[in-house]
Design a protein around this motif. Structure first.
Motif, PDB file in Angstrom:
ATOM      1  N   THR A 199     -22.458  11.623  13.819  1.00  0.00           N
ATOM      2  CA  THR A 199     -23.615  12.506  13.681  1.00  0.00           C
ATOM      3  C   THR A 199     -24.358  12.141  12.408  1.00  0.00           C
ATOM      4  O   THR A 199     -23.801  11.532  11.496  1.00  0.00           O
ATOM      5  CB  THR A 199     -23.176  13.976  13.598  1.00  0.00           C
ATOM      6  OG1 THR A 199     -22.405  14.169  12.401  1.00  0.00           O
ATOM      7  CG2 THR A 199     -22.344  14.371  14.811  1.00  0.00           C
ATOM      8  N   GLN A 200     -25.613  12.535  12.341  1.00  0.00           N
ATOM      9  CA  GLN A 200     -26.396  12.230  11.155  1.00  0.00           C
ATOM     10  C   GLN A 200     -25.909  13.009   9.940  1.00  0.00           C
ATOM     11  O   GLN A 200     -26.230  12.664   8.810  1.00  0.00           O
ATOM     12  CB  GLN A 200     -27.877  12.520  11.413  1.00  0.00           C
ATOM     13  CG  GLN A 200     -28.475  11.625  12.500  1.00  0.00           C
ATOM     14  CD  GLN A 200     -29.981  11.771  12.621  1.00  0.00           C
ATOM     15  OE1 GLN A 200     -30.650  12.059  11.641  1.00  0.00           O
ATOM     16  NE2 GLN A 200     -30.503  11.570  13.828  1.00  0.00           N
ATOM     17  N   GLU A 201     -25.115  14.051  10.165  1.00  0.00           N
ATOM     18  CA  GLU A 201     -24.572  14.828   9.057  1.00  0.00           C
ATOM     19  C   GLU A 201     -23.306  14.214   8.472  1.00  0.00           C
ATOM     20  O   GLU A 201     -22.850  14.616   7.400  1.00  0.00           O
ATOM     21  CB  GLU A 201     -24.273  16.266   9.522  1.00  0.00           C
ATOM     22  CG  GLU A 201     -25.499  17.101   9.840  1.00  0.00           C
ATOM     23  CD  GLU A 201     -26.163  16.694  11.143  1.00  0.00           C
ATOM     24  OE1 GLU A 201     -27.402  16.843  11.249  1.00  0.00           O
ATOM     25  OE2 GLU A 201     -25.447  16.200  12.050  1.00  0.00           O
ATOM     26  N   ASP A 202     -22.745  13.238   9.176  1.00  0.00           N
ATOM     27  CA  ASP A 202     -21.519  12.581   8.710  1.00  0.00           C
ATOM     28  C   ASP A 202     -21.792  11.871   7.386  1.00  0.00           C
ATOM     29  O   ASP A 202     -22.721  11.058   7.275  1.00  0.00           O
ATOM     30  CB  ASP A 202     -21.045  11.581   9.758  1.00  0.00           C
ATOM     31  CG  ASP A 202     -19.667  11.002   9.454  1.00  0.00           C
ATOM     32  OD1 ASP A 202     -19.267  10.993   8.278  1.00  0.00           O
ATOM     33  OD2 ASP A 202     -19.012  10.552  10.404  1.00  0.00           O
ATOM     34  N   ALA A 203     -20.977  12.138   6.376  1.00  0.00           N
ATOM     35  CA  ALA A 203     -21.164  11.530   5.055  1.00  0.00           C
ATOM     36  C   ALA A 203     -21.002  10.020   5.096  1.00  0.00           C
ATOM     37  O   ALA A 203     -21.531   9.312   4.224  1.00  0.00           O
ATOM     38  CB  ALA A 203     -20.180  12.139   4.064  1.00  0.00           C
ATOM     39  N   ASN A 204     -20.273   9.506   6.093  1.00  0.00           N
ATOM     40  CA  ASN A 204     -20.052   8.063   6.197  1.00  0.00           C
ATOM     41  C   ASN A 204     -21.151   7.342   6.982  1.00  0.00           C
ATOM     42  O   ASN A 204     -21.161   6.116   7.043  1.00  0.00           O
ATOM     43  CB  ASN A 204     -18.706   7.797   6.873  1.00  0.00           C
ATOM     44  CG  ASN A 204     -17.544   8.276   6.035  1.00  0.00           C
ATOM     45  OD1 ASN A 204     -17.538   8.084   4.822  1.00  0.00           O
ATOM     46  ND2 ASN A 204     -16.571   8.921   6.673  1.00  0.00           N
ATOM     47  N   TRP A 205     -22.053   8.114   7.570  1.00  0.00           N
ATOM     48  CA  TRP A 205     -23.121   7.507   8.366  1.00  0.00           C
ATOM     49  C   TRP A 205     -24.126   6.826   7.454  1.00  0.00           C
ATOM     50  O   TRP A 205     -24.532   7.365   6.425  1.00  0.00           O
ATOM     51  CB  TRP A 205     -23.815   8.577   9.208  1.00  0.00           C
ATOM     52  CG  TRP A 205     -24.914   8.042  10.077  1.00  0.00           C
ATOM     53  CD1 TRP A 205     -24.787   7.152  11.092  1.00  0.00           C
ATOM     54  CD2 TRP A 205     -26.305   8.369   9.987  1.00  0.00           C
ATOM     55  NE1 TRP A 205     -26.016   6.896  11.669  1.00  0.00           N
ATOM     56  CE2 TRP A 205     -26.967   7.637  11.012  1.00  0.00           C
ATOM     57  CE3 TRP A 205     -27.054   9.202   9.172  1.00  0.00           C
ATOM     58  CZ2 TRP A 205     -28.337   7.726  11.215  1.00  0.00           C
ATOM     59  CZ3 TRP A 205     -28.419   9.291   9.380  1.00  0.00           C
ATOM     60  CH2 TRP A 205     -29.055   8.551  10.384  1.00  0.00           C
ATOM     61  N   LYS A 206     -24.543   5.610   7.824  1.00  0.00           N
ATOM     62  CA  LYS A 206     -25.443   4.829   6.965  1.00  0.00           C
ATOM     63  C   LYS A 206     -26.788   4.533   7.626  1.00  0.00           C
ATOM     64  O   LYS A 206     -27.496   3.619   7.222  1.00  0.00           O
ATOM     65  CB  LYS A 206     -24.759   3.518   6.577  1.00  0.00           C
ATOM     66  CG  LYS A 206     -23.495   3.732   5.747  1.00  0.00           C
ATOM     67  CD  LYS A 206     -22.867   2.413   5.359  1.00  0.00           C
ATOM     68  CE  LYS A 206     -21.612   2.647   4.527  1.00  0.00           C
ATOM     69  NZ  LYS A 206     -20.948   1.365   4.136  1.00  0.00           N
ATOM     70  N   GLY A 207     -27.125   5.292   8.655  1.00  0.00           N
ATOM     71  CA  GLY A 207     -28.468   5.162   9.235  1.00  0.00           C
ATOM     72  C   GLY A 207     -28.583   4.303  10.461  1.00  0.00           C
ATOM     73  O   GLY A 207     -29.703   4.010  10.900  1.00  0.00           O
ATOM     74  N   SER A 208     -27.472   3.874  11.054  1.00  0.00           N
ATOM     75  CA  SER A 208     -27.531   3.034  12.246  1.00  0.00           C
ATOM     76  C   SER A 208     -27.564   3.870  13.520  1.00  0.00           C
ATOM     77  O   SER A 208     -26.948   4.943  13.586  1.00  0.00           O
ATOM     78  CB  SER A 208     -26.321   2.092  12.285  1.00  0.00           C
ATOM     79  OG  SER A 208     -26.352   1.204  11.195  1.00  0.00           O
ATOM     80  N   ASP A 212     -31.318   4.193  20.436  1.00  0.00           N
ATOM     81  CA  ASP A 212     -32.432   5.008  19.944  1.00  0.00           C
ATOM     82  C   ASP A 212     -31.902   6.025  18.942  1.00  0.00           C
ATOM     83  O   ASP A 212     -30.691   6.103  18.687  1.00  0.00           O
ATOM     84  CB  ASP A 212     -33.162   5.701  21.102  1.00  0.00           C
ATOM     85  CG  ASP A 212     -32.243   6.586  21.930  1.00  0.00           C
ATOM     86  OD1 ASP A 212     -31.615   7.510  21.353  1.00  0.00           O
ATOM     87  OD2 ASP A 212     -32.138   6.355  23.150  1.00  0.00           O
ATOM     88  N   GLU A 213     -32.801   6.826  18.375  1.00  0.00           N
ATOM     89  CA  GLU A 213     -32.431   7.753  17.299  1.00  0.00           C
ATOM     90  C   GLU A 213     -31.618   8.955  17.763  1.00  0.00           C
ATOM     91  O   GLU A 213     -31.240   9.794  16.951  1.00  0.00           O
ATOM     92  CB  GLU A 213     -33.695   8.217  16.565  1.00  0.00           C
ATOM     93  CG  GLU A 213     -34.409   7.080  15.854  1.00  0.00           C
ATOM     94  CD  GLU A 213     -35.597   7.555  15.032  1.00  0.00           C
ATOM     95  OE1 GLU A 213     -35.850   8.785  15.026  1.00  0.00           O
ATOM     96  OE2 GLU A 213     -36.256   6.713  14.405  1.00  0.00           O
ATOM     97  N   SER A 214     -31.342   9.021  19.042  1.00  0.00           N
ATOM     98  CA  SER A 214     -30.513  10.117  19.545  1.00  0.00           C
ATOM     99  C   SER A 214     -29.030   9.778  19.517  1.00  0.00           C
ATOM    100  O   SER A 214     -28.201  10.633  19.831  1.00  0.00           O
ATOM    101  CB  SER A 214     -30.919  10.467  20.980  1.00  0.00           C
ATOM    102  OG  SER A 214     -30.611   9.397  21.870  1.00  0.00           O
ATOM    103  N   ALA A 215     -28.687   8.559  19.133  1.00  0.00           N
ATOM    104  CA  ALA A 215     -27.287   8.123  19.165  1.00  0.00           C
ATOM    105  C   ALA A 215     -26.897   7.459  17.852  1.00  0.00           C
ATOM    106  O   ALA A 215     -26.782   6.224  17.781  1.00  0.00           O
ATOM    107  CB  ALA A 215     -27.054   7.192  20.341  1.00  0.00           C
ATOM    108  N   PRO A 216     -26.664   8.238  16.789  1.00  0.00           N
ATOM    109  CA  PRO A 216     -26.213   7.647  15.515  1.00  0.00           C
ATOM    110  C   PRO A 216     -24.804   7.084  15.649  1.00  0.00           C
ATOM    111  O   PRO A 216     -23.957   7.651  16.353  1.00  0.00           O
ATOM    112  CB  PRO A 216     -26.266   8.827  14.543  1.00  0.00           C
ATOM    113  CG  PRO A 216     -26.139  10.037  15.407  1.00  0.00           C
ATOM    114  CD  PRO A 216     -26.821   9.694  16.698  1.00  0.00           C
ATOM    115  N   VAL A 217     -24.554   5.957  14.985  1.00  0.00           N
ATOM    116  CA  VAL A 217     -23.239   5.326  15.046  1.00  0.00           C
ATOM    117  C   VAL A 217     -22.855   4.810  13.657  1.00  0.00           C
ATOM    118  O   VAL A 217     -23.697   4.624  12.783  1.00  0.00           O
ATOM    119  CB  VAL A 217     -23.217   4.144  16.045  1.00  0.00           C
ATOM    120  CG1 VAL A 217     -23.402   4.625  17.466  1.00  0.00           C
ATOM    121  CG2 VAL A 217     -24.263   3.097  15.662  1.00  0.00           C
TER     122      VAL A 217
END
Length: 342
Positions: A199-208, A212-217
């Motif tokens: 999720t975009q709220e995950d502290a480990n997420w780096k913007g990938s 599309d923008e509905s599927a953060p990884v």
């Protein structure tokens, strides 16, 4: 994030480059650091008012040098042809990057300094030889033929260990290989990673994102590298520690800390991973480093020279190359350094 968008971006980049690359008559006076062709190293001494000193005994096989005040970095034969500059393979393999006083220039196999080191040049995959600020593009004669500014033009490719699929990265969005396949006829090198949804709220997420923008990884750490055919299928299913670009139908690959070569068509091992370092093949010669030093091998893995040079660059052909000895860097006839009897 589609083929039309990427094609348009590529077209704009290349159009700008072609507009900038206007012919110029600028060039540099040639500086010769060694004889054009001799059977021994140069013994030219700098002018001085002191009494002349004895010159060292020549080494058989040297065409140029050896010299101590420069270091050869790489033959230009190691680089893929630039997409924009008229610099042929035959011209490139006659040239090498050298460093002097911390900066990089270009020298040819006759010892002529084609581009002085103070220009501090490097290789651009679009333009070829360009200076530090990429304001000048040079041809094989050291003449300025346009301006650069393109930088590295590469598209990251990932292989996901979860989905077993290949992805291209386009502005931090990962797109399936089948959707945005690169226009290539040769195998490609993919970085092996593990891609996990988040999720975009995950502290480990780096913007990938995935597609599309509905599927953060989250894109994991590099786990190695694999080779893939243009259709997206694996060449040989092997994961390597490192892979160098294809040359003369081969890839240089690293396994368990050692280098060897695989066939770029079949993925089969051509030369066992047994060398500490390995450079791309140019024709039927590649420079490799064994325990005793550098030397040259053939496509079959047979040693073609002794293996005790202190350094080596890719051979211009099957007979001539820059090598480093205790006396410095020079151009040698490889036939004068046959393999040592075992």
């Amino acid at each position: 994030m589609n083929k039309k968008w990427i094609a348009a971006a590529l077209a704009v980049c290349l159009a700008v480059g072609f507009t900038a690359c206007k012919k110029s008559d600028e060039g540099y006076g040639v500086t010769v650091i060694g004889p054009e062709k001799t059977s021994a190293p140069s013994t030219v001494q700098p002018q001085t008012t002191a009494a002349p000193t004895a010159t060292p005994k020549p080494q058989a096989g040297f065409v140029v040098g050896p010299v101590k005040d420069i270091d050869i970095v790489a033959s230009l034969a190691d680089y893929s042809a630039p997409s924009q500059t008229q610099l042929s393979l035959e011209e490139r393999e006659q040239l090498a990057f050298f460093t002097q006083n911390g900066k990089t220039g270009v020298i040819d196999l006759k010892g002529n300094i084609v581009i002085p080191a103070e220009k501090d040049v490097h290789w651009c995959p679009v333009c070829g030889i360009t200076n530090e600020g990429e304001t000048e593009i040079y041809n094989a004669k050291g003449e300025v033929i346009g301006s650069g500014g393109h930088g590295q033009f590469e598209t990251p490719i990932y292989y996901d260990t979860n989905t077993k699929k290949l992805y291209l990265e386009n502005m931090e969005t990962l797109v399936s290989w089948n959707q945005e396949m690169l226009n290539t006829l040769e195998p490609v090198i993919a970085t092996v990673v593990t891609i996990t949804p988040t999720t975009q709220e995950d502290a480990n997420w780096k913007g990938s994102f995935l597609n599309d923008e509905s599927a953060p990884v989250i894109v994991g750490e590099t786990e190695g590298y694999m080779l893939f055919k243009p259709d997206g299928t694996a060449l040989n299913n092997q994961v390597y520690e490192e892979i160098q670009r294809a040359s003369t139908g081969t890839f240089a690959v690293k396994q368990n800390g050692l280098w060897g070569y695989v066939n770029q068509e079949t993925g089969e091992e051509m030369v066992k991973c047994q060398y500490l370092e390995a450079l791309p093949f140019n024709g039927d010669r590649a420079a490799v480093k064994a325990e005793n030093g550098w030397g040259y091998i053939s496509l079959t893995g047979r040693q073609k020279t002794s293996m005790d040079f202190l350094g080596a660059a890719s051979a211009a052909d099957e007979s001539t190359a820059w090598v480093r000895t205790a006396e410095g860097w020079g151009v040698v006839n490889l036939s004068d350094y046959p393999p040592q009897a075992s």
